[in-house]
Design an enzyme around this catalytic site. Structure first.
Site, PDB file in Angstrom:
ATOM      1  N   HIS A 358      44.256  56.562 -15.030  1.00 50.33           N
ATOM      2  CA  HIS A 358      44.930  56.211 -16.280  1.00 50.33           C
ATOM      3  C   HIS A 358      43.979  55.306 -17.056  1.00 50.33           C
ATOM      4  O   HIS A 358      43.635  54.213 -16.592  1.00 50.33           O
ATOM      5  CB  HIS A 358      46.256  55.507 -16.009  1.00 50.33           C
ATOM      6  CG  HIS A 358      47.269  56.391 -15.349  1.00 50.33           C
ATOM      7  ND1 HIS A 358      48.175  55.937 -14.419  1.00 50.33           N
ATOM      8  CD2 HIS A 358      47.510  57.727 -15.478  1.00 50.33           C
ATOM      9  CE1 HIS A 358      48.934  56.940 -14.018  1.00 50.33           C
ATOM     10  NE2 HIS A 358      48.543  58.028 -14.645  1.00 50.33           N
ATOM     11  N   GLU A 361      44.393  51.468 -17.543  1.00 47.97           N
ATOM     12  CA  GLU A 361      44.469  50.603 -16.366  1.00 47.97           C
ATOM     13  C   GLU A 361      43.034  50.268 -15.966  1.00 47.97           C
ATOM     14  O   GLU A 361      42.439  50.903 -15.095  1.00 47.97           O
ATOM     15  CB  GLU A 361      45.259  51.298 -15.266  1.00 47.97           C
ATOM     16  CG  GLU A 361      46.712  51.538 -15.690  1.00 47.97           C
ATOM     17  CD  GLU A 361      47.491  52.439 -14.752  1.00 47.97           C
ATOM     18  OE1 GLU A 361      47.000  52.688 -13.627  1.00 47.97           O
ATOM     19  OE2 GLU A 361      48.573  52.890 -15.142  1.00 47.97           O
ATOM     20  N   HIS A 496      44.976  51.711  -9.422  1.00 45.68           N
ATOM     21  CA  HIS A 496      45.791  51.720 -10.643  1.00 45.68           C
ATOM     22  C   HIS A 496      46.065  50.274 -11.069  1.00 45.68           C
ATOM     23  O   HIS A 496      45.520  49.330 -10.507  1.00 45.68           O
ATOM     24  CB  HIS A 496      47.104  52.459 -10.396  1.00 45.68           C
ATOM     25  CG  HIS A 496      46.973  53.950 -10.345  1.00 45.68           C
ATOM     26  ND1 HIS A 496      47.597  54.790 -11.229  1.00 45.68           N
ATOM     27  CD2 HIS A 496      46.279  54.754  -9.509  1.00 45.68           C
ATOM     28  CE1 HIS A 496      47.312  56.051 -10.943  1.00 45.68           C
ATOM     29  NE2 HIS A 496      46.503  56.053  -9.894  1.00 45.68           N
ATOM     30  N   GLU A 589      48.089  49.384  -6.639  1.00 51.90           N
ATOM     31  CA  GLU A 589      48.418  48.780  -7.938  1.00 51.90           C
ATOM     32  C   GLU A 589      47.887  47.355  -7.896  1.00 51.90           C
ATOM     33  O   GLU A 589      48.367  46.515  -7.153  1.00 51.90           O
ATOM     34  CB  GLU A 589      49.925  48.805  -8.178  1.00 51.90           C
ATOM     35  CG  GLU A 589      50.545  50.194  -8.181  1.00 51.90           C
ATOM     36  CD  GLU A 589      50.299  50.949  -9.472  1.00 51.90           C
ATOM     37  OE1 GLU A 589      49.800  50.323 -10.439  1.00 51.90           O
ATOM     38  OE2 GLU A 589      50.605  52.156  -9.527  1.00 51.90           O
TER      39      GLU A 589
END
Length: 732
Positions: A358, A361, A496, A589
């Site tokens: 992404h 990110e 991410h 994350e």
């Protein structure tokens, strides 16, 4: 003389009073005129302006001194003006917002000071206050830029700060903790699936003691500045102050908001630290790192330059290659790091990190650029841990899988890109939903009892629809799939941002259309181990005092979660990697803030440095070995390694070597290959550093020997020919 008097009279102090500071303090350059009454907006003393005074009927009298300059004469006129109260709700401001600090959101904006840290959680909940709140879930602690709500409104995790409807003078206050130079404000509306609420204009006040306040003034008029705010709930809007202000506290006072809604906002404050000559405030330690690395955000050109510099500094352990191009034609560069770059060494596992799937990110991208610098520097210094990593495995770092999306996010800037802009590639494809769904055909075959005898439990083929020329498959996705097939990866992590948690497969729920459901793989124990290793080594995840990022508290489960039990993601790279290749992959994350400011990168590196290294070392966990032919002693490619009790197999690489990640325990392992007799043996995995060696030697079947003889043009012996004829007769 008149010019000097005018210059002195027009001077507007930019620094407020310091609590307890002496008159000669740098913080005591001016004193506000009045004490704050909720809703009023005092300003510093000025000989040319006076504040409005409240009257009994709610109106206000405002005395305005107007300067009229005629040649060398200055004529002062005084008039009285009656103003009406600002309405509580309006679709657009009745006052004209000052354009002095408003910038075009479509352009990249230089914000000057870095963010104070509302989005990144460096500002604690206790330092956020408000005049009122509709509920706890809409309290001031939720007024952080880009904070996300849960699926339901009215719970403990709503999407912003919202004042009560009866609050006639709403305000949102931030305590910087010490004297700070405030330079700007970024706002958003409320994040909600069901409601639309945002502020359309606001004023700004400052204080050093939270009791005496002064406002930001417009340069041209000398009046309190009214800043234009948002026109939708998600787009961040930056307003730079007409003049930076030094204070400890800052307040945002909504003036108007969307008609039919309530004053709701999410905010970030731009602020630079200032020195305190009286040492009245305890200085917080500055976040940083002692590693001599390039801590800044790198666009495509800067990234290529940095990777080239690392290669030139460490040419013997690095290789740069491209696995393909993005939709816009930007190359997907990989940095390979090993003592023998460019070749697969027998028995040496291949590992990878992928970031930037992404584009917005950005932290993962920078962490991989920092990691390659760190490995190079430490290898040259003789760091034994790094030397062992580079001699025992082959590391591949893909810092930007979606360079097109990143360029969009980079152009907007770290604080203004919002939550989603730049997430998708240039075709508006979410790359983490773009891999082939292999879960559904596997589960359907399992329900029909076809696994593993008819349908394999590993290396599932691509569906026909996915291979068609008109299939909606991004070029970035195709490039990564070819990369996966070309190199026998064993371990991977997909970096991410936007949360602090490690998620592991399966990412897709087994029950069709279920939004979330616990869906473990046959290797659930291994995936939980891998996830726990990263989460347990990450400093931010292990900080027991930190608050949740958005709407879920993952710390109660050790900061790990099954991906499908969080939210279903069909077509994820994690699931595809597990079902189509030998590679075990998790999603990390990394931070609540998807695109942290550059000044936060040193601390983020320290948060993740040990976790990045420790995770790579987990490739040693389990068993490894070579499957060889008894006669030739050559490795057998594509031999199947099956572990009793685990319905997921792996295969050998082209040299016959394999790696099977397993948690400590005793396992019965079977090696099989077409044309060979299978062999089963016991393999023990201990808590000692491995992997445990588990080699196999396979013997060809008579049928396979015959095939090889015939293929070589040899004649079949008469007795064997007669035997084959009898067997054919029996079949007939």
């Amino acid at each position: 003389m008149w010019g000097l008097l005018l210059a002195l009279a027009a001077f507007a102090p930019a620094v407020g009073p310091a609590l307890g500071a002496p008159r000669n303090s740098v913080l005591d350059l001016a004193q506000p005129a009045t004490t704050k009454v909720p809703g009023s907006i005092p300003a510093p003393n000025s000989s040319l302006a006076q504040l409005p005074a409240e009257t009994a009927n709610g109106t206000s009298e405002q005395h305005v001194r107007i300067r009229i300059i005629k040649k060398k004469k200055v004529i002062m006129k005084k008039r009285k003006k009656l103003t009406r109260p600002t309405p509580l709700v309006t679709a657009r401001p009745l006052v004209t917002p000052t354009p002095a600090g408003a910038l075009n959101p479509a352009e990249k904006q230089e914000t000057g000071c870095p963010p104070l840290g509302l989005e990144s959680l460096r500002v604690s909940d206790s330092r956020l206050e408000a005049s009122s709140s509709q509920s706890f879930g809409l309290g001031p602690h939720r007024g952080r830029l880009n904070i996300q709500s849960g699926l339901e409104d009215g719970d403990l995790y709503d999407g912003g700060w919202c004042a009560e409807e009866q609050d006639t003078d709403p305000w949102f206050q931030v305590d910087a903790g010490h004297p700070t130079r405030f330079s700007g404000v970024i706002t958003q509306g409320r994040n909600s699936v069901w409601r639309y609420d945002w502020v359309t204009s606001y004023k700004v006040q400052f204080s050093n003691d939270s009791r005496t306040w002064w406002g930001s003034r417009n340069h041209s008029s000398g009046m309190d500045a009214v800043f234009p705010a948002n026109s939708d709930p998600e787009t961040p809007l930056l307003n730079l102050l007409p003049e930076p202000q030094v204070a400890r506290f800052i307040r945002l006072l909504p003036q108007t908001w969307l008609q039919g809604g309530t004053p709701c906002l999410r905010a970030e404050i731009l602020a630079c630290p200032v020195s305190d000559p009286n040492d009245l405030f305890l200085e917080a330690p500055a976040p940083g790192s002692s590693d001599p690395l390039d801590f800044r955000h790198h666009n495509y050109k800067a990234m290529r330059k940095l990777m080239k510099q690392v290669h030139e500094q460490c040419p013997n352990i690095t290789r740069i290659y491209s696995i393909g191009k993005s939709y816009q034609g930007l190359k997907l560069y990989v940095m390979e790091m090993s003592d023998q770059p460019g070749e697969h060494e027998l028995g040496e596992p291949e590992v990878r990190y992928v970031a930037g799937m992404h584009g917005n990110e950005a932290l993962g991208r920078e962490l991989l650029l920092l990691l390659m610098q760190f490995l190079c520097h430490e290898f040259l210094r003789g760091n034994p841990r790094v030397t062992r990593l580079l001699t025992e495995m082959r590391i591949h770092l893909l810092p930007s899988m979606n360079p097109d999306g990143y360029e969009i996010a980079y152009h907007r800037g770290s604080e203004l890109v919002g939550w989603a802009e730049g997430r998708w590639n240039n075709q508006s494809i979410d790359l983490n939903h773009n891999f082939a769904d292999l879960n559904t055909p596997l589960w359907e075959a399992q329900d029909d009892g076809k696994v593993p005898h008819i349908v394999p439990n590993h290396h599932l083929p691509l569906p026909t629809y996915y291979t068609l020329p008109n299939a909606t498959v991004a070029p970035e996705t195709r490039a990564v799939i070819k990369w996966m097939k070309r190199i026998p990866f064993v371990l991977s992590a997909n970096l991410h941002g936007g949360e602090l948690v490690v998620s592991y497969p399966f990412d897709m729920t087994r029950t069709p259309w279920a939004a979330r459901e616990l869906t473990p793989t046959p290797d659930d124990a291994v995936f939980r181990w891998l996830s726990t290793v990263y989460a347990g080594s990450n400093l931010a995840m292990q900080d027991t005092s930190r608050r949740p990022c958005h709407s879920q508290d993952f710390s109660v489960h050790g900061n790990i979660i099954n991906g499908a039990d969080w939210h279903t993601v069909p077509g994820s790279m994690n699931d595809f990697s597990y079902l189509h290749t030998n590679c075990f992959e998790v999603t990390v994350e990394l931070s609540c803030d998807k695109f942290p400011h550059e000044n936060e990168l040193p601390q983020e590196w320290e948060n993740n440095k040990d976790a990045l290294l420790t995770y790579l070392e987990q490739v040693r966990m389990g068993i490894a070995g070579v499957v060889r032919d008894k006669d030739t002693e050559l490795g057998i490619a594509d031999a199947v390694i099956a572990v009793d009790g685990i319905n997921h197999d792996v295969t050998t690489a082209w040299g016959g070597d394999y790696w099977r990640l397993l948690t400590p325990g005793d396992y019965m392992v079977t090696a099989s290959a077409e044309g060979y007799h299978s062999v089963t043996r016991n393999c023990r995995v201990t808590f000692e550093e491995g992997p445990f060696p588990c080699n196999f030697v396979l013997t060809k079947t008579p049928k396979q020997r015959l095939r090889e003889l015939l293929a070589a043009g040899a004649k079949v012996p008469p007795d064997l020919r007669r035997r084959l004829e009898r067997l054919r007769g029996l079949k007939d």
